[in-house]
Design an enzyme around this catalytic site. Sequence first.
Site, short mmCIF file in Angstrom:
data_model
loop_
_atom_site.label_atom_id
_atom_site.label_comp_id
_atom_site.label_asym_id
_atom_site.label_seq_id
_atom_site.Cartn_x
_atom_site.Cartn_y
_atom_site.Cartn_z
CE1 TYR A 194 -36.86 56.09 -6.10
CE2 TYR A 194 -37.10 56.73 -3.79
CZ TYR A 194 -37.22 55.79 -4.81
OH TYR A 194 -37.71 54.55 -4.49
CG HIS A 250 -44.53 46.67 -1.83
ND1 HIS A 250 -45.14 47.90 -1.92
CD2 HIS A 250 -43.40 46.77 -2.56
CE1 HIS A 250 -44.43 48.70 -2.68
NE2 HIS A 250 -43.34 48.04 -3.08
NE ARG A 310 -38.58 38.70 -8.72
CZ ARG A 310 -38.96 39.89 -8.24
NH1 ARG A 310 -38.29 40.46 -7.25
NH2 ARG A 310 -39.99 40.52 -8.77
CG ASP A 350 -42.99 51.94 -4.55
OD1 ASP A 350 -42.65 51.16 -3.64
OD2 ASP A 350 -42.86 51.69 -5.75
CG ASN A 353 -34.99 46.56 -7.42
OD1 ASN A 353 -34.61 47.67 -7.76
ND2 ASN A 353 -35.92 46.37 -6.51
CE1 TYR A 396 -34.67 42.47 -4.28
CE2 TYR A 396 -35.46 42.11 -6.51
CZ TYR A 396 -35.56 42.75 -5.30
OH TYR A 396 -36.57 43.66 -5.09
CG HIS A 432 -40.59 49.81 0.22
ND1 HIS A 432 -40.10 48.54 0.01
CD2 HIS A 432 -40.97 50.26 -1.01
CE1 HIS A 432 -40.16 48.25 -1.27
NE2 HIS A 432 -40.70 49.27 -1.92
O1 AKG Z 1 -38.64 43.19 -6.43
C1 AKG Z 1 -39.81 43.56 -6.49
O2 AKG Z 1 -40.65 42.94 -7.16
C2 AKG Z 1 -40.27 44.76 -5.71
C3 AKG Z 1 -39.23 45.82 -5.58
C4 AKG Z 1 -39.72 47.04 -4.89
O3 AKG Z 1 -40.74 47.05 -4.26
C5 AKG Z 1 -38.93 48.28 -4.97
O4 AKG Z 1 -37.78 48.25 -5.40
O5 AKG Z 1 -39.46 49.33 -4.58
#
Ligand code: AKG
Length: 357
Positions: free
Chosen positions: A120, A247, A258, A187, A174, A176, A185
């Site tokens: 999206y 969050h 991570r 979701d 994700n 990192y 944000h």
């Molecule tokens: O890295 C996380 O645990 C949260 C990631 C998150 O909130 C997102 O990508 O929308």
Amino acid sequence: MAAAGFSDLREKLKSMTPHRDDVKNKFVDGTTSNGSGMSHKRKHRESDDEHSDDNAELREQEARRVSSSIQQKSIFTPEECVLIEEKIDEVVAKAEAGLYRQHTVDRAPLRNKYFFGEGYTYGAQLEKRGPGQERLYPKGEVDEIPNWVNELVIKRLVSEGVVPEGFVNSAVINDYQPGGCIVSHVDPFHIFARPIVSVSFFSDSALCFGCRFQFKPIRVSEPVFIQPVRRGSVTVLSGYAADDITHCIRPQDIKERRAVIILRKTRPDAPRLDSDTSLRSSAERHVPLKSKRSHRRADPDAAHRPRVLEMDKEENRRPALPRQRPRSISSENYRRRDEDDEKSRDTSGRKVKMRRH
Ligand SMILES: O=C(O)CCC(=O)C(=O)O
């Protein structure tokens, strides 16, 4: 785990600077300026304390609401994690080889995202920015959920009773690097059903709730609640934690590489771009897929060095109001979010400049 708020910090500072108490005592003992035996300043101080007690209590209450709407399970053994982490590395390699569709990969400094099943538009990708503007890409614009995600992760979540069979149709990885982050944000309600499920890999970190970000240099306010997210653990957000408070992942909480796999279900009525719009806006943006390589090698000290982050595009994924505003909407965080646009107050009452979205 409720994080200490600013009021607690004040207590801490007080204990670190006992001479200040001496000053205060002298003042109180030596002043009878308003006929009540109490100085105006003293009165002010007491009402300040009452305020901060109230704030601390509210934050505690909110922390409890967040905590009670998060479920966590340690499901994946270290051996299973190794296997899944190898698969994540394969995804990274495939992306670097340019083997995915354009919208599967979203690169940002210190944080790459890989969308499978559904993708999206968000953040800077939006022509019209702001909460509620996110749109699913037309079907087929991102790659299918890889088999290994189904076999090793989703099936396991189903057998553990975390999600019903057939629930997940979107998997986002994700990845990192140290110092990477995702800004606060919610979701998007109109895109994703609840719950929001995520599984953590490579290293332990923390998911923070109710933080506000300041930029240049990056600064994150004290969280209302901190949820440790350990390697191999599954985190399930629903209710208040998913809908009523933002969050984020703070840069200081990513000390080593991570990755997280976020498993969600898109709503059947989620708005979707039509192919023409999607093609047109892709051509306008003309994103070079391979040249922007930002999957940097992990630098163990990076997280501890001050840096200016080029902010995550998700900074624009600020909460939109749910279709039906939950009763808990009076939450401090909602008010704060409304105020966030230009200037907002942090919990210490100072004005902080926020980004306009
Ligand atoms: O890295 C996380 O645990 C949260 C990631 C998150 O909130 C997102 O990508 O929308």
